[in-house]
Design an enzyme around this catalytic site. Structure first.
Site, short mmCIF file in Angstrom:
data_model
loop_
_atom_site.label_atom_id
_atom_site.label_comp_id
_atom_site.label_asym_id
_atom_site.label_seq_id
_atom_site.Cartn_x
_atom_site.Cartn_y
_atom_site.Cartn_z
N ASP A 65 45.69 -12.33 -6.46
CA ASP A 65 45.53 -12.78 -5.12
C ASP A 65 44.14 -12.85 -4.83
O ASP A 65 43.48 -13.62 -4.06
CB ASP A 65 45.87 -11.77 -4.03
CG ASP A 65 45.84 -12.09 -2.63
OD1 ASP A 65 45.74 -13.19 -2.45
OD2 ASP A 65 45.95 -11.02 -1.89
N ASP A 68 43.30 -16.82 -6.54
CA ASP A 68 43.75 -17.98 -5.71
C ASP A 68 42.58 -18.57 -5.16
O ASP A 68 42.35 -19.86 -5.07
CB ASP A 68 44.94 -17.90 -5.25
CG ASP A 68 45.11 -16.96 -4.09
OD1 ASP A 68 44.07 -16.30 -3.80
OD2 ASP A 68 46.17 -16.72 -3.62
N ASP A 86 48.71 -18.16 1.38
CA ASP A 86 48.04 -16.77 0.87
C ASP A 86 48.31 -15.68 1.71
O ASP A 86 48.90 -14.65 1.45
CB ASP A 86 46.47 -16.91 0.51
CG ASP A 86 45.76 -15.77 -0.09
OD1 ASP A 86 46.41 -14.75 -0.04
OD2 ASP A 86 44.75 -16.01 -0.90
N ASP A 90 51.03 -12.47 1.47
CA ASP A 90 50.69 -11.13 1.30
C ASP A 90 51.64 -10.30 2.12
O ASP A 90 51.84 -8.97 1.84
CB ASP A 90 49.24 -11.11 2.12
CG ASP A 90 48.06 -11.46 1.39
OD1 ASP A 90 48.38 -11.70 -0.04
OD2 ASP A 90 46.93 -11.70 1.77
C1 LIG Z 1 35.51 -7.78 -17.01
C2 LIG Z 1 36.83 -8.60 -16.65
C3 LIG Z 1 38.00 -8.65 -17.73
C4 LIG Z 1 37.57 -7.77 -15.55
C5 LIG Z 1 36.95 -7.74 -14.47
C6 LIG Z 1 37.70 -7.10 -13.27
C7 LIG Z 1 37.09 -7.41 -11.84
C8 LIG Z 1 37.09 -8.70 -11.43
C9 LIG Z 1 38.10 -6.65 -10.96
C10 LIG Z 1 38.40 -7.03 -9.55
C11 LIG Z 1 39.57 -6.85 -9.40
C12 LIG Z 1 39.98 -6.88 -7.82
C13 LIG Z 1 39.22 -8.08 -7.11
C14 LIG Z 1 41.34 -7.27 -7.56
C15 LIG Z 1 41.90 -5.81 -7.03
C16 LIG Z 1 41.57 -5.47 -5.65
C17 LIG Z 1 42.93 -5.46 -4.92
C18 LIG Z 1 43.33 -4.10 -5.31
C19 LIG Z 1 42.89 -5.66 -3.55
C20 LIG Z 1 43.41 -6.95 -3.07
O1 LIG Z 1 42.47 -7.74 -2.46
C21 LIG Z 1 43.01 -8.96 -2.31
C22 LIG Z 1 41.70 -9.64 -2.76
C23 LIG Z 1 41.83 -11.30 -2.32
O2 LIG Z 1 42.13 -11.46 -0.71
P1 LIG Z 1 42.18 -12.93 -0.20
O3 LIG Z 1 43.54 -13.35 -0.77
O4 LIG Z 1 42.05 -12.69 1.25
O5 LIG Z 1 41.08 -13.72 -0.40
P2 LIG Z 1 41.06 -15.10 -1.46
O6 LIG Z 1 42.03 -15.45 -2.15
O7 LIG Z 1 39.74 -14.93 -2.33
O8 LIG Z 1 40.44 -16.28 -0.32
C24 LIG Z 1 41.41 -16.48 0.70
C25 LIG Z 1 41.00 -17.92 0.94
O9 LIG Z 1 41.06 -18.69 -0.03
C26 LIG Z 1 41.75 -19.98 0.21
N1 LIG Z 1 42.71 -20.17 -0.36
C27 LIG Z 1 43.59 -19.27 -0.93
C28 LIG Z 1 44.76 -19.58 -1.72
C29 LIG Z 1 45.30 -21.01 -1.57
N2 LIG Z 1 46.37 -21.31 -2.40
N3 LIG Z 1 44.54 -21.98 -1.19
C30 LIG Z 1 43.18 -21.58 -0.48
O10 LIG Z 1 42.63 -22.65 -0.25
C31 LIG Z 1 41.65 -20.23 1.56
O11 LIG Z 1 40.70 -20.49 2.09
C32 LIG Z 1 42.08 -18.65 1.92
O12 LIG Z 1 41.59 -18.38 3.22
O13 LIG Z 1 40.48 -9.47 -2.22
C33 LIG Z 1 39.51 -9.50 -3.12
C34 LIG Z 1 38.31 -8.86 -2.89
C35 LIG Z 1 38.36 -7.20 -2.89
C36 LIG Z 1 38.35 -6.83 -1.38
C37 LIG Z 1 37.45 -6.86 -3.89
C38 LIG Z 1 37.53 -5.45 -4.26
C39 LIG Z 1 36.53 -5.01 -5.27
C40 LIG Z 1 36.87 -3.44 -5.69
C41 LIG Z 1 35.59 -3.01 -6.10
C42 LIG Z 1 37.56 -3.73 -6.81
C43 LIG Z 1 38.18 -2.44 -7.57
C44 LIG Z 1 39.35 -2.78 -8.26
C45 LIG Z 1 39.66 -1.71 -9.45
C46 LIG Z 1 39.95 -2.71 -10.64
C47 LIG Z 1 41.01 -0.98 -8.51
C48 LIG Z 1 41.22 0.07 -9.68
C49 LIG Z 1 42.37 0.85 -8.94
C50 LIG Z 1 43.02 1.68 -9.84
C51 LIG Z 1 42.39 2.91 -10.11
C52 LIG Z 1 44.36 1.90 -9.33
O1 LIG Z 2 44.17 -7.79 7.63
P1 LIG Z 2 44.55 -7.11 6.51
O2 LIG Z 2 45.62 -6.44 6.68
O3 LIG Z 2 43.28 -5.83 6.14
O4 LIG Z 2 44.53 -8.02 5.23
C1 LIG Z 2 44.52 -9.39 5.15
C2 LIG Z 2 43.80 -9.90 4.31
O5 LIG Z 2 43.31 -8.95 3.14
C3 LIG Z 2 44.16 -11.01 3.57
O6 LIG Z 2 43.68 -11.55 2.42
C4 LIG Z 2 44.51 -12.02 4.63
O7 LIG Z 2 45.11 -13.07 3.98
C5 LIG Z 2 45.37 -11.41 5.72
O8 LIG Z 2 45.99 -12.40 6.64
C6 LIG Z 2 44.96 -10.26 6.22
O9 LIG Z 2 43.96 -10.61 7.44
MG LIG Z 3 44.16 -14.78 -2.32
MG LIG Z 4 45.76 -12.90 -0.15
#
Ligand SMILES: CC(C)CCC[C@@H](C)CCC[C@@H](C)CCC[C@@H](C)CCOC[C@@H](COP(=O)(O)OP(=O)(O)OC[C@H]1O[C@@H](n2ccc(N)nc2=O)[C@H](O)[C@@H]1O)OCC[C@H](C)CCC[C@H](C)CCC[C@H](C)CCCC(C)C
Ligand SMILES: O=P([O-])([O-])O[C@@H]1[C@@H](O)[C@H](O)[C@@H](O)[C@H](O)[C@@H]1O
Ligand SMILES: [Mg+2]
Ligand SMILES: [Mg+2]
Length: 189
Positions: A65, A68, A86, A90
């Site tokens: 997620d 993408d 996206d 979710d």
């Molecule tokens: C060394 C390497 C091998 C490994 C490195 C690994 C690292 C990179 C670890 C990172 C992992 C982490 C990012 C993922 C886990 C987080 C997860 C639990 C939470 C989910 O978060 C969601 C995520 C994405 O959110 P969005 O979908 O809103 O964001 P985007 O997709 O980026 O943007 C949306 C935007 O894009 C455009 N778009 C999208 C899709 C599409 N088809 N077309 C498009 O145009 C459009 O403009 C849309 O509006 O959030 C990511 C950020 C997160 C908040 C960062 C968290 C950081 C944290 C420190 C990570 C800790 C993770 C750890 C590994 C967890 C361990 C847990 C365990 C103990 C259980």
């Molecule tokens: O608002 P929330 O539940 O924290 O989380 C969300 C975001 O994490 C997500 O990436 C976005 O696509 C949703 O539309 C929503 O806003």
């Molecule tokens: Mg995403």
């Molecule tokens: Mg998402």
């Protein structure tokens, strides 16, 4: 709110993962779909009462997620439909995971239902307030990343702990509902 701040810190790693995907010609929407499929698989694994495997699959789905959007930005392929897709996927993922947990009797279905309403309200408030002109409403103690990580951590502890994860997510989600409501009131009144 807290984890969202770390987006920039992990951007470099995410871009490194995404580059070969871009070279392979994968589109952002295809990656979004793969993320959804993994979330649905995770939900099914919760139904089968395999919370550790389910959490691992959910973690990979959540990473996808993040990939993408990264892929879309890196290749200049961001789109309004992609953003809609996206967010919609979710919601399907959030609902499916709680449904799987309830069907697998890992928590009382009424608790899962209240947690689901809280989670959906959090996301809906942001969407509706931003549409009304509030500006970015990414506020609150339990945004989606926090809710997911709590569920994963409790699931890794074992089947008997999943319900405590759902309780915690439910409580924090409802606190977030009030936090977003208040912020929206201040910005939109
Ligand atoms: C060394 C390497 C091998 C490994 C490195 C690994 C690292 C990179 C670890 C990172 C992992 C982490 C990012 C993922 C886990 C987080 C997860 C639990 C939470 C989910 O978060 C969601 C995520 C994405 O959110 P969005 O979908 O809103 O964001 P985007 O997709 O980026 O943007 C949306 C935007 O894009 C455009 N778009 C999208 C899709 C599409 N088809 N077309 C498009 O145009 C459009 O403009 C849309 O509006 O959030 C990511 C950020 C997160 C908040 C960062 C968290 C950081 C944290 C420190 C990570 C800790 C993770 C750890 C590994 C967890 C361990 C847990 C365990 C103990 C259980
Ligand atoms: O608002 P929330 O539940 O924290 O989380 C969300 C975001 O994490 C997500 O990436 C976005 O696509 C949703 O539309 C929503 O806003
Ligand atoms: Mg995403
Ligand atoms: Mg998402």
């Amino acid at each position: 709110m807290v984890l969202n701040r770390y987006r920039e810190n992990v951007r470099g790693y995410l871009e490194a993962i995404v580059r070969p995907l871009a070279k392979a010609g994968l589109t952002p929407n295809a990656v979004t779909l793969i993320g959804l499929i993994l979330s649905l698989l995770s939900a099914y694994l919760y139904y089968l009462r395999e919370p550790r495997v389910a959490a691992l699959v959910l973690l990979i789905g959540s990473l996808i997620d993040a990939l993408d959007g990264t892929l879309a930005r890196l290749t200049g392929k961001t789109s309004k439909f992609g953003a809609f897709l996206d967010s919609t996927f979710d919601r399907i993922s959030d609902g499916a995971v709680l449904f799987g947990i309830a069907l697998g009797s890992l928590v009382d279905w009424r608790v899962a239902f209240l947690t689901l309403i809280g989670s959906y309200l959090v996301s809906y408030e942001r969407c509706r307030a931003e549409l009304a002109g509030s500006g970015k409403l990414a506020v609150g103690i339990a945004e989606r990343a926090e809710r997911l990580i709590i569920m994963m951590v409790f699931s890794f502890l074992g089947a008997e702990y999943v319900k405590y994860g759902v309780y915690l997510v439910g409580i924090l989600a409802w606190i977030t509902v009030f936090q977003r409501f208040y912020t929206a009131y201040q910005r939109l009144k």
